[in-house]
Design an enzyme around this catalytic site. Structure first.
Site, PDB file in Angstrom:
ATOM      1  N   LYS A 128       8.086 -17.493 -10.323  1.00 34.77           N
ATOM      2  CA  LYS A 128       7.258 -16.172 -11.110  1.00 34.77           C
ATOM      3  C   LYS A 128       6.124 -16.582 -11.379  1.00 34.77           C
ATOM      4  O   LYS A 128       6.571 -18.157 -12.045  1.00 34.77           O
ATOM      5  CB  LYS A 128       8.056 -15.062 -12.342  1.00 34.77           C
ATOM      6  CG  LYS A 128       7.564 -13.908 -12.492  1.00 34.77           C
ATOM      7  CD  LYS A 128       7.658 -13.631 -13.165  1.00 34.77           C
ATOM      8  CE  LYS A 128       7.585 -12.143 -13.875  1.00 34.77           C
ATOM      9  NZ  LYS A 128       7.765 -11.852 -15.128  1.00 34.77           N
ATOM     10  N   ASN A 170       1.179  -1.290   0.083  1.00 37.96           N
ATOM     11  CA  ASN A 170      -0.050  -0.058   0.092  1.00 37.96           C
ATOM     12  C   ASN A 170       0.724   1.342   0.239  1.00 37.96           C
ATOM     13  O   ASN A 170       2.862   0.875  -0.045  1.00 37.96           O
ATOM     14  CB  ASN A 170      -0.862   0.329   2.062  1.00 37.96           C
ATOM     15  CG  ASN A 170      -0.378   0.114   2.670  1.00 37.96           C
ATOM     16  OD1 ASN A 170       0.921   1.127   2.718  1.00 37.96           O
ATOM     17  ND2 ASN A 170      -0.311  -1.094   3.238  1.00 37.96           N
ATOM     18  N   LYS A 186     -13.018   1.436  16.045  1.00 36.94           N
ATOM     19  CA  LYS A 186     -11.250   0.211  16.364  1.00 36.94           C
ATOM     20  C   LYS A 186     -11.005   0.755  17.768  1.00 36.94           C
ATOM     21  O   LYS A 186     -11.210  -0.359  18.205  1.00 36.94           O
ATOM     22  CB  LYS A 186     -10.467   0.978  15.498  1.00 36.94           C
ATOM     23  CG  LYS A 186     -11.210   0.288  14.201  1.00 36.94           C
ATOM     24  CD  LYS A 186      -9.741   1.018  12.995  1.00 36.94           C
ATOM     25  CE  LYS A 186     -10.282   1.004  11.699  1.00 36.94           C
ATOM     26  NZ  LYS A 186      -9.644   1.560  10.484  1.00 36.94           N
ATOM     27  N   PRO A 231      -2.431 -11.418  11.295  1.00 39.53           N
ATOM     28  CA  PRO A 231      -2.752 -11.110  12.432  1.00 39.53           C
ATOM     29  C   PRO A 231      -2.840  -9.823  12.303  1.00 39.53           C
ATOM     30  O   PRO A 231      -2.221  -8.936  12.048  1.00 39.53           O
ATOM     31  CB  PRO A 231      -1.761 -11.425  12.550  1.00 39.53           C
ATOM     32  CG  PRO A 231      -0.264 -11.898  11.520  1.00 39.53           C
ATOM     33  CD  PRO A 231      -1.208 -12.169  11.067  1.00 39.53           C
ATOM     34  N   ILE A 289      -2.044  -7.427  14.721  1.00 46.47           N
ATOM     35  CA  ILE A 289      -1.125  -6.944  15.637  1.00 46.47           C
ATOM     36  C   ILE A 289      -1.122  -5.953  17.302  1.00 46.47           C
ATOM     37  O   ILE A 289      -0.754  -6.593  18.518  1.00 46.47           O
ATOM     38  CB  ILE A 289       0.291  -6.256  15.071  1.00 46.47           C
ATOM     39  CG1 ILE A 289       0.696  -7.299  13.668  1.00 46.47           C
ATOM     40  CG2 ILE A 289       0.972  -6.586  15.968  1.00 46.47           C
ATOM     41  CD1 ILE A 289       1.955  -6.562  12.448  1.00 46.47           C
ATOM     42  N   ASP A 323      -4.581  -6.145   5.272  1.00 45.88           N
ATOM     43  CA  ASP A 323      -5.108  -7.075   6.382  1.00 45.88           C
ATOM     44  C   ASP A 323      -5.181  -8.734   5.738  1.00 45.88           C
ATOM     45  O   ASP A 323      -4.961  -9.553   6.924  1.00 45.88           O
ATOM     46  CB  ASP A 323      -6.499  -6.489   5.912  1.00 45.88           C
ATOM     47  CG  ASP A 323      -6.319  -5.402   6.922  1.00 45.88           C
ATOM     48  OD1 ASP A 323      -5.771  -5.310   7.943  1.00 45.88           O
ATOM     49  OD2 ASP A 323      -7.296  -4.399   6.300  1.00 45.88           O
TER      50      ASP A 323
HETATM   51  N1  CTP Z   1      -3.099  -3.018  12.620  1.00 40.55           N
HETATM   52  C1  CTP Z   1      -2.197  -3.634  13.219  1.00 40.55           C
HETATM   53  N2  CTP Z   1      -2.310  -5.657  12.551  1.00 40.55           N
HETATM   54  C2  CTP Z   1      -2.768  -5.513  11.745  1.00 40.55           C
HETATM   55  C3  CTP Z   1      -3.763  -4.529  11.258  1.00 40.55           C
HETATM   56  C4  CTP Z   1      -3.373  -3.246  11.685  1.00 40.55           C
HETATM   57  O1  CTP Z   1      -1.208  -3.594  13.755  1.00 40.55           O
HETATM   58  N3  CTP Z   1      -3.260  -6.772  10.892  1.00 40.55           N
HETATM   59  C5  CTP Z   1      -2.916  -1.822  13.297  1.00 40.55           C
HETATM   60  C6  CTP Z   1      -2.755  -0.542  12.562  1.00 40.55           C
HETATM   61  O2  CTP Z   1      -1.501  -0.778  12.581  1.00 40.55           O
HETATM   62  C7  CTP Z   1      -3.493   1.102  12.825  1.00 40.55           C
HETATM   63  C8  CTP Z   1      -4.774  -0.010  13.528  1.00 40.55           C
HETATM   64  O3  CTP Z   1      -4.547  -1.427  13.470  1.00 40.55           O
HETATM   65  O4  CTP Z   1      -2.815   1.016  14.445  1.00 40.55           O
HETATM   66  C9  CTP Z   1      -5.696   0.178  12.686  1.00 40.55           C
HETATM   67  O5  CTP Z   1      -4.828  -0.386  11.606  1.00 40.55           O
HETATM   68  P1  CTP Z   1      -7.152  -0.780   9.963  1.00 40.55           P
HETATM   69  O6  CTP Z   1      -6.054  -1.570   9.222  1.00 40.55           O
HETATM   70  O7  CTP Z   1      -6.711   1.000  10.071  1.00 40.55           O
HETATM   71  O8  CTP Z   1      -8.385  -1.012  10.768  1.00 40.55           O
HETATM   72  P2  CTP Z   1      -8.748  -2.422   9.882  1.00 40.55           P
HETATM   73  O9  CTP Z   1      -9.256  -2.667  12.103  1.00 40.55           O
HETATM   74  O10 CTP Z   1      -8.105  -3.655   9.362  1.00 40.55           O
HETATM   75  O11 CTP Z   1     -10.144  -1.977   9.953  1.00 40.55           O
HETATM   76  P3  CTP Z   1     -10.213  -1.997   8.379  1.00 40.55           P
HETATM   77  O12 CTP Z   1      -9.218  -2.505   7.487  1.00 40.55           O
HETATM   78  O13 CTP Z   1     -11.271  -2.279   8.242  1.00 40.55           O
HETATM   79  O14 CTP Z   1     -10.488  -0.328   8.233  1.00 40.55           O
END
Ligand code: CTP
Length: 411
Positions: free
Chosen positions: A296, A216, A346, A314, A316, A286
């Site tokens: 490849k 991303n 969240k 996971p 984190i 995610d």
């Molecule tokens: N985060 C994390 N581990 C993941 C996903 C997210 O530690 N696998 C942490 C990010 O570093 C951030 C917070 O969770 O501090 C929010 O992440 P975000 O991706 O915005 O939230 P999600 O729970 O994944 O929700 P969504 O994708 O539906 O917005």
């Protein structure tokens, strides 16, 4: 974006002693002045053999002092007058001979005299050694450096690398930009002294095959700014970084580079309990491809585009927040709409004391931003006046906010 004036209102006496690194001090004056400081240059006789006072006068906008008998001072006490006006005395370059003088408390010319005469409790002494590696390694120099540090001096560097003499090793003066960062850090309040702060930053990269992957737009800038701000505030920082092209902040920052969400998880989880604060700025993917193609994936001979099965990574932050004795956990929510509602959801879902929201696509990679702080009690914006600020300014404000909450929790 306006220039950040980290040294606005600070008056710095910059002392130059004899060494080839004097040529770097010209650039250092420019950087200090650009950061808002007023700079008074003082030179020893040996420094004048390397660079002229005229250069430093032009860059600092103030005539240079070289003698304790300077008749410009009506009371003929330049050492008192100069040191009383200063917020810090920075010796750059500091020769082995000058460090020896400081260690002994000698005062036979203006610069060493004003170092001795300065009011130590409100005017710090910062010393940037610059010398040949053998001179630096010599027990006499090491003894003298340890002595001036014990007497309260802050030793900046030295760096390591090629030396003017053709040798390579420890003893180079730090680069002007590094010295500027250290001087700026010196003036920051030590709000997190003795604390340990763990930060995730940047994107993750989830490989599909040896040449492709899912990632991303996160630049890592906010996480790196927080690492710098926490280190400036006196914390020991562990920075777990996804693939980004950013230099590690100076100071007490241990950096661990990872690629995937699983690697980030495995770097964070065993370390989390040993930290007081966990700040999750990373934009963690995610999902990842359920299987990794060893070779490849080729287009040849395929009539339809390949499809990929994804599996969940996971979480984190949620895993750290669920530890029996979690650090103070701060989440980040990068959203494209409905910031407050998503951030609040969240906060509850991940069971966090604090979440920081920002509008992601508009801010990824940019230097200035605004943050929304959301906790169980309510929400507030940073900057407080509703404007935007650069990420280091925001990071310092957030560090101050976290420090305040930690103190509150301890009280
Ligand atoms: N985060 C994390 N581990 C993941 C996903 C997210 O530690 N696998 C942490 C990010 O570093 C951030 C917070 O969770 O501090 C929010 O992440 P975000 O991706 O915005 O939230 P999600 O729970 O994944 O929700 P969504 O994708 O539906 O917005």
């Amino acid at each position: 974006m306006s220039e950040r004036l980290d040294l606005q209102g600070r008056h710095i006496v910059l002392g130059l002693t004899g060494g080839i690194a004097c040529y770097k001090s010209a650039e250092l004056v420019r950087l200090l002045v650009k950061a808002g400081a007023s700079v008074q240059v003082v030179m020893t006789e040996a420094a004048e053999a390397f660079i002229t006072p005229v250069t430093l006068q032009a860059l600092s906008g103030r005539s240079v002092y070289t003698s304790q008998w300077d008749a410009r001072e009506p009371n003929v006490m330049a050492h008192i007058n100069l040191s009383r006006q200063a917020d810090a005395v920075l010796i750059a370059p500091a020769s082995a001979d000058f460090i020896a003088k400081l260690a002994q408390g000698r005062a036979d010319e203006l610069l060493s005299l004003l170092c001795l005469a300065r009011p130590a409790e409100r005017c710090g002494l910062l010393v940037a050694p610059a010398m040949n590696r053998e001179m630096w390694a010599h027990p006499a120099t090491q003894r003298n450096v340890a002595q001036i540090a014990a007497d309260g001096a802050h030793i900046l560097g030295p760096g390591c690398g090629d030396q003017a003499c053709g040798e390579t090793g420890d003893g180079r003066m730090l680069e002007p930009a590094e010295l500027l960062a250290d001087v700026v850090a010196f003036f920051q309040p030590r709000l997190l002294a003795g604390r340990r702060v763990l930060i995730t930053a940047g994107p993750t990269f989830e490989p599909i095959d040896p040449v492709r992957g899912i990632t991303n737009h996160s630049s890592g800038k906010m996480g790196f700014a927080l690492a710098r701000a926490a280190a400036e505030a006196g914390a020991q920082v562990t920075l777990v970084a996804g693939p980004v092209h950013l230099p590690t902040p100076r100071g007490a920052v241990e950096r661990i580079d990872v690629m995937t969400a699983s690697q980030m998880h495995d770097a964070v989880l065993p370390r989390a309990a040993a930290h007081d604060v966990f700040i999750a700025t990373a934009a963690v993917a995610d999902w990842r491809p359920a299987s990794l193609s060893e070779h490849k994936i080729k287009k040849e001979g395929k009539k339809v585009a390949p499809t990929f099965e994804l599996t969940e990574n996971p979480d984190i932050l949620a895993a750290v927040a669920a530890l029996p004795q979690p650090p103070y956990c701060v989440g980040f929510a990068a959203e494209s709409e409905n910031l407050l509602a998503h951030a609040r959801a969240k906060l509850q879902r991940k069971r966090l004391p604090l979440i920081v929201g920002n509008l992601g696509p508009a801010t990824f990679g940019r230097d200035d931003n605004a943050l929304l702080l959301v906790d169980a009690q309510g929400h507030a914006v940073l900057p407080a006046d509703g404007s935007t600020a650069d990420k280091l300014t925001l990071a310092r404000s957030l560090v101050a906010e976290i420090a305040r909450r930690l103190e509150h929790a301890r009280a």
